[in-house]
Write a protein that holds these residues in place. Structure first.
Motif, PDB file in Angstrom:
ATOM      1  N   CYS A 142      21.483  33.621  17.834  1.00 18.98           N
ATOM      2  CA  CYS A 142      20.820  34.638  18.222  1.00 18.98           C
ATOM      3  C   CYS A 142      19.320  34.122  18.301  1.00 18.98           C
ATOM      4  CB  CYS A 142      20.880  35.960  17.440  1.00 18.98           C
ATOM      5  SG  CYS A 142      19.525  37.282  17.913  1.00 18.98           S
ATOM      6  N   ILE A 143      18.658  33.994  19.486  1.00 16.84           N
ATOM      7  CA  ILE A 143      17.473  33.577  19.745  1.00 16.84           C
ATOM      8  C   ILE A 143      16.624  34.734  20.131  1.00 16.84           C
ATOM      9  CG2 ILE A 143      15.882  31.741  20.698  1.00 16.84           C
ATOM     10  CD1 ILE A 143      18.479  29.936  20.876  1.00 16.84           C
ATOM     11  N   ARG A 144      15.450  34.915  19.449  1.00 21.28           N
ATOM     12  CA  ARG A 144      14.445  35.879  20.015  1.00 21.28           C
ATOM     13  C   ARG A 144      13.304  35.250  20.693  1.00 21.28           C
ATOM     14  NH1 ARG A 144      14.714  41.288  17.549  1.00 21.28           N
ATOM     15  NH2 ARG A 144      16.388  41.357  16.430  1.00 21.28           N
ATOM     16  N   PHE A 145      13.030  35.741  21.811  1.00 19.34           N
ATOM     17  CA  PHE A 145      11.522  35.311  22.556  1.00 19.34           C
ATOM     18  C   PHE A 145      10.780  36.474  23.110  1.00 19.34           C
ATOM     19  CE2 PHE A 145      15.161  34.450  25.171  1.00 19.34           C
ATOM     20  CZ  PHE A 145      14.830  34.815  26.369  1.00 19.34           C
ATOM     21  N   PRO A 146       9.663  36.226  23.375  1.00 16.24           N
ATOM     22  CA  PRO A 146       8.684  37.083  23.976  1.00 16.24           C
ATOM     23  C   PRO A 146       9.407  37.795  25.130  1.00 16.24           C
ATOM     24  CG  PRO A 146       7.515  35.457  22.917  1.00 16.24           C
ATOM     25  CD  PRO A 146       8.967  34.801  22.901  1.00 16.24           C
ATOM     26  N   CYS A 147       9.435  38.895  25.512  1.00 15.81           N
ATOM     27  CA  CYS A 147       9.618  39.381  26.689  1.00 15.81           C
ATOM     28  C   CYS A 147       9.085  38.862  27.983  1.00 15.81           C
ATOM     29  CB  CYS A 147       9.887  40.952  26.602  1.00 15.81           C
ATOM     30  SG  CYS A 147       8.381  41.818  26.716  1.00 15.81           S
ATOM     31  N   GLU A 148       8.104  38.202  27.851  1.00 12.57           N
ATOM     32  CA  GLU A 148       7.129  37.990  29.035  1.00 12.57           C
ATOM     33  C   GLU A 148       7.587  36.519  29.333  1.00 12.57           C
ATOM     34  OE1 GLU A 148       4.753  37.443  25.424  1.00 12.57           O
ATOM     35  OE2 GLU A 148       5.242  39.572  26.678  1.00 12.57           O
ATOM     36  N   THR A 149       8.509  35.899  28.572  1.00 14.65           N
ATOM     37  CA  THR A 149       8.837  34.470  28.689  1.00 14.65           C
ATOM     38  C   THR A 149      10.167  34.170  29.659  1.00 14.65           C
ATOM     39  OG1 THR A 149       8.202  34.168  26.379  1.00 14.65           O
ATOM     40  CG2 THR A 149       9.384  32.550  27.337  1.00 14.65           C
ATOM     41  N   GLY A 150       9.834  33.168  30.589  1.00 17.62           N
ATOM     42  CA  GLY A 150      11.107  32.839  31.366  1.00 17.62           C
ATOM     43  C   GLY A 150      11.474  33.626  32.540  1.00 17.62           C
ATOM     44  N   ILE A 151      12.690  33.290  33.020  1.00 10.94           N
ATOM     45  CA  ILE A 151      13.225  34.155  34.176  1.00 10.94           C
ATOM     46  C   ILE A 151      13.816  35.372  33.375  1.00 10.94           C
ATOM     47  CG2 ILE A 151      15.002  34.139  35.674  1.00 10.94           C
ATOM     48  CD1 ILE A 151      14.777  31.211  36.091  1.00 10.94           C
ATOM     49  N   ALA A 152      14.132  35.330  32.364  1.00  4.09           N
ATOM     50  CA  ALA A 152      14.806  36.559  31.687  1.00  4.09           C
ATOM     51  C   ALA A 152      13.558  37.709  31.463  1.00  4.09           C
ATOM     52  CB  ALA A 152      15.516  36.357  30.645  1.00  4.09           C
ATOM     53  N   GLY A 153      12.320  36.974  31.078  1.00  2.00           N
ATOM     54  CA  GLY A 153      11.287  37.809  30.935  1.00  2.00           C
ATOM     55  C   GLY A 153      10.697  38.443  32.187  1.00  2.00           C
ATOM     56  N   TYR A 154      10.702  37.533  33.252  1.00  2.00           N
ATOM     57  CA  TYR A 154      10.378  38.169  34.629  1.00  2.00           C
ATOM     58  C   TYR A 154      11.188  39.379  35.033  1.00  2.00           C
ATOM     59  CZ  TYR A 154       9.627  38.560  39.591  1.00  2.00           C
ATOM     60  OH  TYR A 154       9.480  38.935  40.942  1.00  2.00           O
ATOM     61  N   VAL A 155      12.536  39.178  34.689  1.00  3.82           N
ATOM     62  CA  VAL A 155      13.574  40.506  35.037  1.00  3.82           C
ATOM     63  C   VAL A 155      13.198  41.580  34.214  1.00  3.82           C
ATOM     64  CG1 VAL A 155      16.126  40.961  35.090  1.00  3.82           C
ATOM     65  CG2 VAL A 155      15.304  38.722  35.768  1.00  3.82           C
ATOM     66  N   ALA A 156      13.088  41.339  33.042  1.00  4.79           N
ATOM     67  CA  ALA A 156      12.614  42.540  31.927  1.00  4.79           C
ATOM     68  C   ALA A 156      11.450  43.363  32.638  1.00  4.79           C
ATOM     69  CB  ALA A 156      12.535  41.892  30.543  1.00  4.79           C
ATOM     70  N   LYS A 157      10.420  42.485  32.892  1.00  6.66           N
ATOM     71  CA  LYS A 157       9.310  42.940  33.323  1.00  6.66           C
ATOM     72  C   LYS A 157       9.324  43.778  34.674  1.00  6.66           C
ATOM     73  CE  LYS A 157       4.597  41.754  34.495  1.00  6.66           C
ATOM     74  NZ  LYS A 157       3.374  40.796  34.600  1.00  6.66           N
ATOM     75  N   THR A 158       9.960  43.087  35.554  1.00  2.00           N
ATOM     76  CA  THR A 158       9.889  43.783  36.862  1.00  2.00           C
ATOM     77  C   THR A 158      11.110  44.560  37.198  1.00  2.00           C
ATOM     78  OG1 THR A 158      11.029  41.882  37.990  1.00  2.00           O
ATOM     79  CG2 THR A 158       8.523  41.640  37.803  1.00  2.00           C
ATOM     80  N   GLU A 159      12.200  44.215  36.498  1.00  3.30           N
ATOM     81  CA  GLU A 159      13.517  44.917  36.776  1.00  3.30           C
ATOM     82  C   GLU A 159      14.112  44.842  38.027  1.00  3.30           C
ATOM     83  OE1 GLU A 159      12.919  49.269  36.114  1.00  3.30           O
ATOM     84  OE2 GLU A 159      12.592  48.999  33.772  1.00  3.30           O
TER      85      GLU A 159
ATOM     86  N   VAL B 232      17.411  38.628  39.795  1.00  7.44           N
ATOM     87  CA  VAL B 232      17.064  37.155  40.336  1.00  7.44           C
ATOM     88  C   VAL B 232      18.368  36.293  40.043  1.00  7.44           C
ATOM     89  CG1 VAL B 232      15.724  35.016  39.223  1.00  7.44           C
ATOM     90  CG2 VAL B 232      14.643  37.470  39.094  1.00  7.44           C
ATOM     91  N   ASN B 233      18.651  35.601  41.248  1.00  4.30           N
ATOM     92  CA  ASN B 233      19.483  34.800  41.296  1.00  4.30           C
ATOM     93  C   ASN B 233      18.923  33.240  41.548  1.00  4.30           C
ATOM     94  OD1 ASN B 233      21.850  33.110  41.777  1.00  4.30           O
ATOM     95  ND2 ASN B 233      22.539  34.085  43.834  1.00  4.30           N
ATOM     96  N   ALA B 234      18.795  32.684  40.373  1.00  5.78           N
ATOM     97  CA  ALA B 234      17.972  31.291  40.421  1.00  5.78           C
ATOM     98  C   ALA B 234      19.042  30.181  40.473  1.00  5.78           C
ATOM     99  CB  ALA B 234      17.255  31.180  39.141  1.00  5.78           C
ATOM    100  N   ALA B 235      19.236  29.711  41.958  1.00  2.57           N
ATOM    101  CA  ALA B 235      20.188  28.827  42.284  1.00  2.57           C
ATOM    102  C   ALA B 235      19.448  27.446  41.470  1.00  2.57           C
ATOM    103  CB  ALA B 235      20.151  28.665  43.861  1.00  2.57           C
ATOM    104  N   ASP B 236      18.468  27.236  41.174  1.00  4.66           N
ATOM    105  CA  ASP B 236      18.204  25.849  40.633  1.00  4.66           C
ATOM    106  C   ASP B 236      17.062  26.343  39.545  1.00  4.66           C
ATOM    107  OD1 ASP B 236      17.491  23.423  39.678  1.00  4.66           O
ATOM    108  OD2 ASP B 236      16.908  22.589  41.625  1.00  4.66           O
TER     109      ASP B 236
END
Length: 83
Positions: A42-59, A62-66
């Motif tokens: 289990c790793i915790r990171f701020p919800c504004e971090t990375g692609i996952a953070g983008y998804v959390a923020k914008t709902e 995202v299909n990041a092919a690369d």
């Protein structure tokens, strides 16, 4: 994850023939994303971090092919998991 959840995720891996999987949960109270891998790391990171953070923020989906070439990508998770 309980035994049933682990078994379900293993079946999911086999069905998709994927190398790894991750489950991400949003802890909106702490504004963190919890990242679990098949070893229950289990790793915790701020919800504004990375692609996952983008998804959390914008709902948005995202299909990041690369992912490595996506400017939103956070390489810290890969570094910490050795992937």
């Amino acid at each position: 994850l309980d035994k049933v959840g682990k078994r379900a995720m293993n079946e999911f891996i086999n069905a998709l023939a994927c190398e790894r999987y991750t489950l991400l949960f949003l802890d909106s109270d702490k504004k963190e994303i919890l990242f679990f891998d098949k070893h229950n790391l289990c790793i915790r990171f701020p919800c504004e971090t990375g692609i996952a953070g983008y998804v959390a923020k914008t709902e948005e989906n995202v299909n990041a092919a690369d992912a490595y070439n996506d400017k939103r990508f956070n390489p810290e998770i890969d570094k910490r998991t050795g992937f």
